[in-house]
Enzyme design. Structure first.
Site, PDB file in Angstrom:
ATOM      1  N   CYS A 176       0.804  -0.962   0.253  1.00 24.90           N
ATOM      2  CA  CYS A 176       0.075  -0.098   0.273  1.00 24.90           C
ATOM      3  C   CYS A 176       0.935   1.007  -0.128  1.00 24.90           C
ATOM      4  O   CYS A 176       2.033   1.277   0.805  1.00 24.90           O
ATOM      5  CB  CYS A 176      -0.730  -0.826   1.422  1.00 24.90           C
ATOM      6  SG  CYS A 176      -2.380   0.955   1.636  1.00 24.90           S
ATOM      7  N   CYS A 228      -0.015   5.243   6.907  1.00 24.39           N
ATOM      8  CA  CYS A 228      -1.025   4.193   7.903  1.00 24.39           C
ATOM      9  C   CYS A 228       0.219   3.760   9.346  1.00 24.39           C
ATOM     10  O   CYS A 228       0.671   2.005   9.370  1.00 24.39           O
ATOM     11  CB  CYS A 228      -2.169   3.753   8.323  1.00 24.39           C
ATOM     12  SG  CYS A 228      -3.246   4.281   7.033  1.00 24.39           S
ATOM     13  N   CYS A 239      -0.325  -0.242  10.324  1.00 23.04           N
ATOM     14  CA  CYS A 239      -1.079  -0.767   9.013  1.00 23.04           C
ATOM     15  C   CYS A 239       0.124  -2.083   8.938  1.00 23.04           C
ATOM     16  O   CYS A 239       1.059  -1.000   8.542  1.00 23.04           O
ATOM     17  CB  CYS A 239      -1.656  -0.170   8.059  1.00 23.04           C
ATOM     18  SG  CYS A 239      -2.794  -1.516   6.893  1.00 23.04           S
ATOM     19  N   CYS A 269     -17.062  -9.098   3.638  1.00 27.03           N
ATOM     20  CA  CYS A 269     -16.390  -8.638   4.054  1.00 27.03           C
ATOM     21  C   CYS A 269     -14.926  -7.944   3.139  1.00 27.03           C
ATOM     22  O   CYS A 269     -14.266  -9.058   3.028  1.00 27.03           O
ATOM     23  CB  CYS A 269     -15.475  -7.208   5.287  1.00 27.03           C
ATOM     24  SG  CYS A 269     -16.938  -7.836   6.866  1.00 27.03           S
ATOM     25  N   CYS A 286     -19.834  -6.305   2.430  1.00 26.88           N
ATOM     26  CA  CYS A 286     -19.095  -4.359   2.538  1.00 26.88           C
ATOM     27  C   CYS A 286     -18.099  -4.243   1.346  1.00 26.88           C
ATOM     28  O   CYS A 286     -16.973  -5.635   1.212  1.00 26.88           O
ATOM     29  CB  CYS A 286     -19.403  -4.521   3.577  1.00 26.88           C
ATOM     30  SG  CYS A 286     -18.658  -3.698   4.493  1.00 26.88           S
ATOM     31  N   CYS A 308     -19.985   2.205   6.874  1.00 23.90           N
ATOM     32  CA  CYS A 308     -19.710   1.231   8.186  1.00 23.90           C
ATOM     33  C   CYS A 308     -18.503   2.533   8.292  1.00 23.90           C
ATOM     34  O   CYS A 308     -16.977   2.123   8.048  1.00 23.90           O
ATOM     35  CB  CYS A 308     -19.455   0.127   7.924  1.00 23.90           C
ATOM     36  SG  CYS A 308     -17.952  -1.293   9.444  1.00 23.90           S
ATOM     37  N   ARG A 362     -19.389  -3.576  16.561  1.00 21.43           N
ATOM     38  CA  ARG A 362     -18.344  -4.980  16.002  1.00 21.43           C
ATOM     39  C   ARG A 362     -17.197  -5.197  17.243  1.00 21.43           C
ATOM     40  O   ARG A 362     -16.312  -4.315  16.991  1.00 21.43           O
ATOM     41  CB  ARG A 362     -18.452  -4.917  14.685  1.00 21.43           C
ATOM     42  CG  ARG A 362     -17.719  -5.826  14.241  1.00 21.43           C
ATOM     43  CD  ARG A 362     -17.958  -5.837  12.302  1.00 21.43           C
ATOM     44  NE  ARG A 362     -19.376  -5.731  11.891  1.00 21.43           N
ATOM     45  CZ  ARG A 362     -19.353  -5.432  11.342  1.00 21.43           C
ATOM     46  NH1 ARG A 362     -18.365  -4.934  10.242  1.00 21.43           N
ATOM     47  NH2 ARG A 362     -20.222  -5.250  10.567  1.00 21.43           N
TER      48      ARG A 362
END
Length: 388
Positions: A65, A69, A72, A109, A142, A202, A272
């Site tokens: 990626c 972040c 992550c 998801c 999702c 979400c 969740r």
């Protein structure tokens, strides 16, 4: 205690607590913990009974990626030894999703690393959604693909997506300390785009990144204002090879307080329990079911969860039941107002990808449990059977 009675009354009326009340929940003592769980449990049962919704993650594209972040394992510059692979084909993703559905998952998801999808990526994910829905009647889907461009949410909705996940993760005031390649406002805008397209929103948070109690309350109050249908609560998994690898700030008791605070602030929303529950709640996971009404089944994006059958046994042993495909998740007043959760999680909060003064419980920083962080080596992107 008067605080808990007040919070229960407000939760049953869907009334927002004060910031001081939310902070007071996080400041309760271990002696008061079971009282806190019992109080928040009353609110949970009012809106969701004893049902637990199961969600299943499929990592469509892992690693590499370009975003930075800090939490992550897939970030730019990550040295975490995770699985790295490009886009799964629609039939591969559908096969992975089918394992989760067979294990009892009501929602699948679909997650992909990256800043955001190209139009070609949206086409690819749309084909995947159609394949999954064509082979699994009644399943909710999702998507979690990063920042959206104009029109992409509408295209996902047209392809059959029920929801879109994009987490705020931390407070606006500390966001720049966690990520520099995009802004907090970018994330809020993507959630608004999903809602405007008719997708169930979400959006949640990650606790344990060294944030203060005030930061946690800030992000949860921001989520209440954003009004997503699903609020995933992740607990940081400190992957070796990431900037937050040494952030072991959580205890099981701290996690339960965070979940209780979220339930009081978001009483009628699908809360969740997401990434990090096995690492930080450990043997106290069943208590969390009194606070949340939704969990992920099996493995996360880049880390392994406990066995899917163990999840199912835990739910049954704690006196809860798995929510069936024919059951509407959200209470009627939310579905009547247009919330998509009735038709439909992190959200598709990144399982396993998950700053200020460390927020501890007065007992010092807990010992790092690196033995509980296992990199995913099965399921999507491998030749081994998935955990579901």
């Amino acid at each position: 205690m008067d605080l808990l009675n007040t919070l229960v009354d407000k939760g049953l009326r869907r009334e927002l607590p004060t910031r001081e009340e939310a902070l007071a929940v996080l400041a309760t003592s271990d002696d008061e913990l079971l009282d806190v769980v019992a109080a928040a449990g009353r609110v949970r049962r009012q809106w969701f009974g004893r049902r637990v919704k199961l969600n299943y993650l499929v990592n469509l594209k892992s690693g590499l990626c370009p975003e930075d972040c800090s939490y992550c394992s897939q970030r730019l510059g990550s040295k975490a030894e995770i699985l790295k692979y490009t886009w799964l084909k629609p039939d591969e993703a559908s096969k992975a999703a089918a394992a989760g559905v067979a294990g009892g998952a009501k929602r699948v998801c679909l997650v992909a690393s990256g800043r955001g999808p190209t139009d070609r990526d949206v086409d690819r994910v749309s084909q995947t959604i159609e394949a999954i829905k064509g082979q699994n009647e009644g399943v909710e889907v999702c998507a979690c693909l990063g920042l959206l461009s104009d029109g992409q949410a509408e295209r996902l909705r047209s392809a059959g997506a029920d929801a879109y996940n994009h987490n705020l993760n931390t407070s606006e005031g500390t966001y720049g300390q966690i990520t520099t390649t995009h802004t907090y406002a970018d994330r809020v805008e993507t959630v608004h785009q999903a809602q405007a397209a008719g997708l169930s929103a979400c959006s949640g948070l990650i606790a344990g990144m060294g944030e203060s109690d005030e930061d946690l309350v800030d992000v949860v109050f921001a989520l209440r204002e954003l009004d997503p249908d699903s609020v995933p609560v992740n607990f940081l998994i400190p992957f070796e090879g990431t900037p937050l690898a040494k952030e072991w700030n959580l205890t099981p008791q701290r996690c339960l307080r965070v979940l209780a605070m979220v339930r009081f602030v978001c009483p009628d929303v699908e809360v969740r329990l997401a990434g990090g529950r096995e690492v930080h709640l450990r043997s106290m996971q069943p208590l969390a079911l009194h606070l949340v009404n939704s969990i992920f089944l099996g493995d996360y994006l880049t880390s392994e969860g406990q066995a899917g059958q163990t999840d199912l046994d835990m739910i049954a042993d704690a006196g809860f039941e798995v929510e069936g495909a024919g059951t509407t998740t959200l209470p009627g007043h939310r579905t009547q107002a247009g919330g998509g959760c009735g038709s439909h999680e992190g959200g598709c909060a990144p399982r396993g990808d998950t700053a200020g003064e460390p927020a501890g419980d007065g007992a010092g920083v807990p010992a790092a449990r690196t033995d509980l962080v296992a990199v995913r080596r099965r399921g999507a992107g491998t030749g081994l059977a998935p955990n579901a």
